[in-house]
Write an enzyme that holds these catalytic residues in place. Sequence first.
Site: not given
Length: 419
Positions: A203, A370, A398
């Site tokens: 991320s 996602d 995610h």
Amino acid sequence: MAIPLPILVQLLPLLLVAAAPCSLEAAAPHQLHPIVLVPGYATNELDVRLTELYRPSSPRCGERKGKGWFRLYLNYSALQDPANLPCFAEQMTSVYDTASDDYFNVPGVETRVPFFGSTQAFRYPDPDRKNFSYMNTLVERLEKVGYRDGETMFGAPYDFRYVVAPAGHPSRVGDAFLRALKGLVEQASRLNGGRPVTIVTHSAGGPLTHQLLIRQPPAWRQRFVRRFVPVAAPWGGIVLGMVTLVSGNNYGLPFVDARALLAAGRSQQTSLWLLPSPSPAVFGTAQPLVITKSRNYSAGDVADYLVAIGFGEAVGPYESRVLPLFGGYLPPPGVPVTNIVGVGVGTTERIVYPGDDLDATPATVAGDGDGVVNLASALAVENKWKDYRLVKVSNVTHNDLVADDQALEIVIREIQRAN
């Protein structure tokens, strides 16, 4: 980052692009290129110490003043008590100082990130409860194929409230992290016979690591970095970044009132990094992202949007410290890249208000991604970087991209390509 936010329904099943076959058996340490792991947003511990300069808003908030270090994030048990929320918010708040053009803690609040260099830093953000983790499963899987913490595998946690700034703008905390990350990469290489390092991020750790790479000379990158493997990286921000500036962010804790943390969240430098990029390669300036009765806001209208939600003081740092980094073309990192992205999960792409009141509850329109990172942001570097490999993982959210068994098999295989 992990960016712990409420996620919409899953939809839009797409093709799973699997990695080429690669053995997942454990390797001998001398066969491994070392790994440095950089976590996502709010995925590691953060300690705090309250000095005599601290002026608490209530006696409760000052109870630990002068009593040394304690864990501010994540203390799951403390946050279950709503009476502790104002103190948590107050101590997590940062301040943008216009005179020095930088972000700082509230006076009297000192913070540190424990366990730098070790994956212990983010195996469990709350080590007392061990019930809140995005990275531990990934670390365990890496251990199964032969990696060892402090020997061939290293962790680079950071104060996720802070990031870096473009040239000409100071960023004391962010720059210190980049120096530490650079040193850790060099150390990992030295401890492993000079073998270059594979940097694996999740991320928000992806764009942050990208900033390290583009700020190093080519000779350094060639010498020390074997491959860059960003997982679920938001290269051009996310539409949810506009949402949290209105609704707040509860760090994925369902018992925490996100609105109680709104001011603290807005104060953090990271919140502006998450805003959608107006780059033509990402959201552009024509696509409406926020729709009201009398005005639509695209990624090119973020400054106006900040004023509309009562956050006009953020316009200056957004335009001077964020747009120069993400408003246009992202320069190549100068190392081989495997970009692992999630597809097929409903991801907030448009926010629709019934009137002009931006405090009202909006409807949302989902697109692909996602669940957190929009596909347009995940693919912003597609066809623009050389020595680039794209791997799509279908129908995995995610955070599960570093926790789900099938997704991890793909991630581990891509990491092993460096060996």
